[in-house]
Design a protein around this motif. Structure first.
Motif, PDB file in Angstrom:
ATOM      1  N   GLN A 631       1.229  -1.206   0.328  1.00  0.00           N
ATOM      2  CA  GLN A 631       0.258   0.057   0.280  1.00  0.00           C
ATOM      3  C   GLN A 631       0.038   1.270  -0.005  1.00  0.00           C
ATOM      4  OE1 GLN A 631      -3.378  -0.147   2.558  1.00  0.00           O
ATOM      5  NE2 GLN A 631      -2.881  -1.959   3.558  1.00  0.00           N
ATOM      6  N   SER A 632       0.655   2.074  -0.721  1.00  0.00           N
ATOM      7  CA  SER A 632       1.025   3.499  -0.537  1.00  0.00           C
ATOM      8  C   SER A 632       0.058   4.678   0.326  1.00  0.00           C
ATOM      9  CB  SER A 632       1.094   3.926  -1.457  1.00  0.00           C
ATOM     10  OG  SER A 632      -0.209   4.520  -2.257  1.00  0.00           O
ATOM     11  N   THR A 633       1.015   5.212   1.096  1.00  0.00           N
ATOM     12  CA  THR A 633       0.108   6.409   3.062  1.00  0.00           C
ATOM     13  C   THR A 633       0.233   7.365   1.870  1.00  0.00           C
ATOM     14  OG1 THR A 633      -0.439   4.098   3.692  1.00  0.00           O
ATOM     15  CG2 THR A 633      -0.673   6.316   4.985  1.00  0.00           C
ATOM     16  N   SER A 634      -0.474   8.605   2.566  1.00  0.00           N
ATOM     17  CA  SER A 634      -0.104   9.990   3.058  1.00  0.00           C
ATOM     18  C   SER A 634      -1.044  10.238   3.941  1.00  0.00           C
ATOM     19  CB  SER A 634      -0.213  10.893   1.930  1.00  0.00           C
ATOM     20  OG  SER A 634      -1.739  11.091   1.387  1.00  0.00           O
ATOM     21  N   VAL A 635      -0.206  11.285   5.116  1.00  0.00           N
ATOM     22  CA  VAL A 635      -0.599  11.528   6.276  1.00  0.00           C
ATOM     23  C   VAL A 635      -1.214  13.393   6.192  1.00  0.00           C
ATOM     24  CG1 VAL A 635      -1.424  11.576   8.404  1.00  0.00           C
ATOM     25  CG2 VAL A 635      -0.334   9.480   7.555  1.00  0.00           C
ATOM     26  N   ARG A 636      -2.318  14.118   6.088  1.00  0.00           N
ATOM     27  CA  ARG A 636      -1.590  15.756   6.355  1.00  0.00           C
ATOM     28  C   ARG A 636      -2.536  15.489   7.931  1.00  0.00           C
ATOM     29  NH1 ARG A 636      -5.955  19.219   4.795  1.00  0.00           N
ATOM     30  NH2 ARG A 636      -7.544  17.969   3.588  1.00  0.00           N
ATOM     31  N   ILE A 637      -2.300  16.626   8.145  1.00  0.00           N
ATOM     32  CA  ILE A 637      -2.682  17.289   9.879  1.00  0.00           C
ATOM     33  C   ILE A 637      -4.119  18.276   9.320  1.00  0.00           C
ATOM     34  CG2 ILE A 637      -2.047  18.081  11.667  1.00  0.00           C
ATOM     35  CD1 ILE A 637       0.947  17.165  11.226  1.00  0.00           C
ATOM     36  N   VAL A 638      -5.051  17.906   9.860  1.00  0.00           N
ATOM     37  CA  VAL A 638      -5.679  18.464   9.871  1.00  0.00           C
ATOM     38  C   VAL A 638      -6.547  19.363  11.043  1.00  0.00           C
ATOM     39  CG1 VAL A 638      -8.904  18.617   9.187  1.00  0.00           C
ATOM     40  CG2 VAL A 638      -7.341  16.326   8.265  1.00  0.00           C
ATOM     41  N   ASP A 639      -6.455  19.091  12.119  1.00  0.00           N
ATOM     42  CA  ASP A 639      -6.362  19.813  13.293  1.00  0.00           C
ATOM     43  C   ASP A 639      -5.998  19.606  14.046  1.00  0.00           C
ATOM     44  OD1 ASP A 639      -7.932  22.161  15.054  1.00  0.00           O
ATOM     45  OD2 ASP A 639      -9.208  20.306  15.661  1.00  0.00           O
ATOM     46  N   VAL A 640      -5.365  20.606  15.034  1.00  0.00           N
ATOM     47  CA  VAL A 640      -3.743  20.726  15.932  1.00  0.00           C
ATOM     48  C   VAL A 640      -4.854  20.232  17.419  1.00  0.00           C
ATOM     49  CG1 VAL A 640      -1.712  21.390  17.326  1.00  0.00           C
ATOM     50  CG2 VAL A 640      -2.431  21.373  15.187  1.00  0.00           C
ATOM     51  N   GLU A 641      -5.155  19.741  18.103  1.00  0.00           N
ATOM     52  CA  GLU A 641      -6.081  20.198  19.292  1.00  0.00           C
ATOM     53  C   GLU A 641      -4.904  20.127  20.803  1.00  0.00           C
ATOM     54  OE1 GLU A 641      -8.672  16.347  18.934  1.00  0.00           O
ATOM     55  OE2 GLU A 641      -9.659  16.476  17.495  1.00  0.00           O
ATOM     56  N   GLU A 642      -3.961  19.540  20.749  1.00  0.00           N
ATOM     57  CA  GLU A 642      -3.215  19.667  21.622  1.00  0.00           C
ATOM     58  C   GLU A 642      -1.562  19.738  21.168  1.00  0.00           C
ATOM     59  OE1 GLU A 642      -3.101  17.818  26.596  1.00  0.00           O
ATOM     60  OE2 GLU A 642      -4.208  17.026  25.435  1.00  0.00           O
ATOM     61  N   LEU A 643      -1.376  20.291  21.986  1.00  0.00           N
ATOM     62  CA  LEU A 643       0.563  20.739  21.645  1.00  0.00           C
ATOM     63  C   LEU A 643       1.180  21.003  22.404  1.00  0.00           C
ATOM     64  CD1 LEU A 643       1.932  22.150  18.005  1.00  0.00           C
ATOM     65  CD2 LEU A 643       3.024  23.238  20.489  1.00  0.00           C
ATOM     66  N   ALA A 644       2.606  20.030  22.738  1.00  0.00           N
ATOM     67  CA  ALA A 644       3.303  20.717  24.394  1.00  0.00           C
ATOM     68  C   ALA A 644       5.270  20.738  22.794  1.00  0.00           C
ATOM     69  CB  ALA A 644       3.916  19.806  24.888  1.00  0.00           C
ATOM     70  N   HIS A 645       5.755  22.280  24.016  1.00  0.00           N
ATOM     71  CA  HIS A 645       6.797  22.733  23.043  1.00  0.00           C
ATOM     72  C   HIS A 645       8.230  21.384  23.962  1.00  0.00           C
ATOM     73  CE1 HIS A 645       5.553  25.186  19.848  1.00  0.00           C
ATOM     74  NE2 HIS A 645       5.016  26.000  20.853  1.00  0.00           N
ATOM     75  N   ALA A 646       8.793  20.968  23.345  1.00  0.00           N
ATOM     76  CA  ALA A 646       9.868  20.454  24.273  1.00  0.00           C
ATOM     77  C   ALA A 646      12.317  21.389  23.510  1.00  0.00           C
ATOM     78  CB  ALA A 646       9.614  18.569  24.119  1.00  0.00           C
ATOM     79  N   ASP A 647      12.617  20.456  23.992  1.00  0.00           N
ATOM     80  CA  ASP A 647      13.558  21.197  23.429  1.00  0.00           C
ATOM     81  C   ASP A 647      14.258  20.515  22.379  1.00  0.00           C
ATOM     82  OD1 ASP A 647      14.578  18.253  24.482  1.00  0.00           O
ATOM     83  OD2 ASP A 647      15.472  19.341  26.152  1.00  0.00           O
ATOM     84  N   PHE A 648      12.619  18.973  21.511  1.00  0.00           N
ATOM     85  CA  PHE A 648      13.465  18.553  20.112  1.00  0.00           C
ATOM     86  C   PHE A 648      12.765  18.790  19.353  1.00  0.00           C
ATOM     87  CE2 PHE A 648      11.292  15.875  23.254  1.00  0.00           C
ATOM     88  CZ  PHE A 648      10.123  15.910  22.223  1.00  0.00           C
TER      89      PHE A 648
END
Length: 831
Positions: A631-648
């Motif tokens: 199979q071939s696959t692609s993924v698109r981000i539709v909505d960011v519901e939670e996000l945390a910043h880290a040092d990476f």
């Protein structure tokens, strides 16, 4: 232990080559803890159970029976064979035997009392019917027990509606028949005193969320008819069962009490942790040096170049590297190892020939067929004239075939059965001598259920866990303590999944008009969703509530698909017209695509055609060939519901859109998995809107990791594979419930990104669980890489059996460096 079990164990150990037995885990016996009968139990109930040798209860049974008798929702989370169902049947039979006499607690109802039992499989409900009907007759001949499901005759379902005091069914029949036509079942609802949810731990993911909504609708409907039933949740040991049951019911129907201390005896058990055998010299030569027919990828033979697979495209360049796909692992000490199904088949044959009645759990339908085939061949070659009965059992069989196999296993006619998890919850079989588990089944609860089949009721038993070429399996082989010390997982399901919630709200409105109080039933803060559905024309708002819009001419209950499959595809023998089985529509593209080899009771068939309703097959003359979808696959981000910043970079979750297509299939030799070529296909493009967790790596993090730019794609790809393989250690799923994508530059994040997503519409809760336990997840993923003895990457760490890119490119060393940066960053962020 008795002399019998060490003898079976010795046969297993004698079959091992040096290094195959990673460990033998001793699981000690547990003494029983008894309890006296509650004073309220009717003499008829005690006498009937005494006739079966039950003269006192185990402590957990007495505790749970007291709670249920008092009308309290109760979850009983104890081991396999601990008599959980009796904890529910004692108060139920006591109530049903007292008809019209003085009552209190659970029995405080106005109508003739009734009980509804729900099992996740038809087989389990049918098995319960046999013993319960006999027990009920002995308690009181007036107690009627019936099983009502999609397989039952119309006359049986009618009798259940009109006369049965106990109805045994499943969530599917409850949703599509009982709730959809609830007026016809009014007698049952009016007196409903108890709902028994058997094998509660199996309700997870989208299926668990759907069943939770269905049971909430059931309790809402029962209240309309004047009943307030207690719910008995019968579960294998699981993490935080009380909170899981509360989340299942929501906050509208009262609190839940948990009973977790198991008072039943447990016999000693020895668990053998088994590594797959190294491929010997001549086998390796056959894998790597067998000449092939020109242009076919098959061994030379008189009919080479003919047939469906004659035009397979042989790979060249890096794609032909023998370290890829199923032939990976040549950089391990001693070379590649055999397939886990081959090991399972031989061990099944070994145990069956030794006289042990054996149940072998396999991860796929095709695998169950193959394991049974290998076990039969081994027994025929080594059993010295003894030909034990060995068969396969899996979903997709016709009901009458399943019943026949279940009866043969119960009677002892079958010596060994290779099965998918369709039988994990299928029937109550005691006295099995051995269990073989082929690969981690996804959860500690499932694993305990499976090995619990061996040595039940206090008898000793032997179990074998065979590690597949999978990061999680290899991690477990290297950490034997995980089998005895790791806590059981908490069931993961998301009742708020909009793909689940909306159809159930519509179905509920079709059953009874929705009111403001019903928002809490579905876990909603307000009635805004009801208004939205009315704006969309699905509901109609009236002064006394929200009604289903019957003018649409549609059945609201048809909108609900409990198991998330959206229908089934029939598999038909094109020559005879016989229906061989079925497959979920969602899995059809990848399992019964044109040209696929489909196994039925060890007989290979080739798929000629596939449409929305059916796949037409015919007998396949070449029994050496197996097929695997690419199979071939692609993924698109539709909505960011939670996000945390880290040092990476960032650690985030949200909604993603997955686009996939089956582009072809690999052809492999069944004996050893040798890659023979690829056949291209032009299949439909599928879209999946679901939930995902992702992390990004910024330029500074990549610099600290020290991964060369040329190795970065392979490092990300390997990190994606291993993290997908390890997540089931934390969440109640397996890697086939997940998907992923890794890329040096993702358009939506504008950064180097790895995405892990659920493989069902709306999400199952598994990727969310990974997000919430990120540090533990990443540390375990890193440990799996660091503990694998290979140097360049293998199926035991970074390679995936479901990779659409044929496991190219991969960099184990680069993945280790990247994951060390991510794990350290999450550790610091949570310090």
């Amino acid at each position: 232990m008795s002399d019998r079990v060490p003898d079976f164990l010795s046969h297993v150990l004698a079959h091992a080559t040096p290094g195959q037995v990673a460990a033998v885990v001793e699981m000690p016996a547990r003494a029983s803890a008894g309890a006296p009968w509650p004073e309220w139990v009717a003499p008829e109930v005690k006498d009937a159970l005494a006739n079966r040798g039950i003269r006192e209860l185990w402590s957990h049974q007495a505790e749970a029976a007291e709670l249920l008798h008092g009308g309290t929702h109760t979850v009983v989370a104890t081991g396999t064979g601990s008599g959980k169902s009796l904890a529910a049947w004692i108060p139920a039979l006591d109530l049903l035997s007292r008809r019209g006499r003085g009552r209190s607690g659970l029995a405080n109802i106005r109508y003739r009392p009734s009980v509804l039992y729900l099992a996740p499989t038809k087989a389990l409900a049918a098995d319960q019917l046999v013993g319960l009907a006999r027990l009920a007759r002995e308690v009181d001949p007036r107690i009627g027990v019936a099983a009502a499901d999609g397989d039952a005759e119309a006359s049986v379902k009618r009798w259940a509606r009109e006369y049965a005091d106990v109805v045994l069914s499943n969530p599917d029949f409850l949703q599509h028949a009982m709730l959809a036509s609830h007026e016809r079942w009014a007698r049952l609802w009016r007196g409903l005193a108890m709902v028994v949810m058997d094998e509660f731990h199996s309700y997870r993911g989208v299926f668990g969320a759907n069943v939770a909504a269905t049971v909430r609708r059931l309790l809402r409907l029962a209240g309309h008819y004047g009943a307030c039933p207690a719910v008995a949740f019968l579960s294998a040991t699981s993490g935080d069962p009380a909170e899981t049951a509360r989340r299942f019911l929501g906050d509208s129907f009262g609190p839940v009490q948990a009973v977790e201390r198991d008072g039943s005896p447990r016999g000693p058990k020895r668990l053998v942790l088994w590594r797959c055998r190294e491929v010997e010299g001549e086998q390796r030569a056959k894998r790597e040096g067998v000449p092939r027919a020109e242009g076919t990828g098959l061994k030379p033979r008189s009919d080479a170049g003919t047939g469906r697979h004659a035009g397979v495209q042989n790979r060249t360049g890096t794609e032909g590297n023998p370290k890829t796909g199923h032939d990976a692992g040549t950089d391990l000490p001693g070379g590649p190892r055999r397939a886990a199904n081959t090991e399972a088949g031989e061990l099944t044959g070994v145990l069956a020939a030794a006289g042990a009645q054996t149940l072998t759990f396999v991860r796929s339908r095709a695998g169950a067929e193959r394991v049974a085939e290998i076990a039969r061949d081994w027994s025929a070659a080594h059993a010295s004239g003894f030909d034990p009965e060995i068969a396969a059992y899996r979903g997709g069989y016709l009901p009458e075939d399943r019943r026949a196999l279940e009866g043969s296993l119960r009677s002892g006619q079958l010596r060994a059965l290779a099965t998918t998890n369709a039988l994990e919850l299928g029937i109550d079989v005691s006295g099995l001598d051995a269990v073989v588990v082929t690969g981690w089944p996804g959860t500690h609860a499932s694993f305990a259920q499976q090995i619990g089949r061996a040595g039940r009721a206090g008898k000793p038993g032997v179990a074998v866990f065979i590690g597949r070429d999978d990061p999680l399996d290899q991690y477990l082989l290297s950490h034997p303590e995980a089998f005895t010390q790791s806590p059981a997982e908490t069931n993961v399901f998301d009742p708020a999944n909009p793909h689940v919630l909306l159809p159930h709200v519509c179905a509920a409105a079709a059953e009874l008009p929705l009111t403001e109080a019903d928002a809490e039933v579905f876990g909603l803060d307000s009635t805004a969703l009801f208004d939205d559905l009315a704006s969309d024309g699905l509901l109609r708002r009236r002064p006394n509530g929200w009604f289903w819009n019957a003018s649409l001419g549609a059945n609201a209950h048809d909108m609900v698909s409990l198991r998330g499959e959206g229908g089934t595809v029939s598999i038909v023998d094109g020559e005879s017209g016989v229906l061989l089985g079925t497959v979920d529509s969602a899995r059809a593209d990848a399992t019964v695509f044109p040209g696929a080899v489909y196994l039925h009771q060890g007989v290979p068939y080739m798929v000629e055609s596939l449409d929305e309703d059916s796949a037409v097959v015919h007998r396949h003359r070449d029994e050496e060939i197996r097929t695997y979808a690419a199979q071939s696959t692609s993924v698109r981000i539709v909505d960011v519901e939670e996000l945390a910043h880290a040092d990476f970079g960032v650690w985030a979750r949200g909604e993603v859109l997955v686009t996939s297509q089956v582009t072809g299939y690999d052809v492999r030799r069944s004996e050893d998995g040798l890659y023979l070529g690829r056949v291209p296909l032009d299949m439909p493009v599928r879209e999946l809107r679901t939930s995902g967790t992702w992390w990004t790596l910024d330029a500074k993090a990549l610099e600290r990791a020290g991964v060369p730019a040329s190795d970065l794609p392979g490092a990300l790809h390997a990190a994606e594979h291993t993290s997908i393989g390890i997540l089931p250690l934390l969440a109640t799923c397996d890697r086939w419930d997940l998907g992923g994508l890794s890329t040096v530059w993702h358009a939506d994040t504008q950064a180097t990104t790895v995405i892990v997503h659920d493989a069902v519409p709306g999400g199952s809760g598994c990727s969310l669980h990974g997000f919430e336990h990120g540090r533990i997840w990443m540390e375990a993923t890193l440990a799996a890489l660091e503990s694998c003895p290979c140097t360049g990457g293998c199926p035991r760490c970074v390679q995936s059996p479901k990779c659409g890119n044929n496991n190219e490119p991969l960099s184990k060393g680069g993945a280790t460096k990247l994951l060390r940066i991510v794990a350290d960053g999450l550790r610091r962020a949570q310090a």
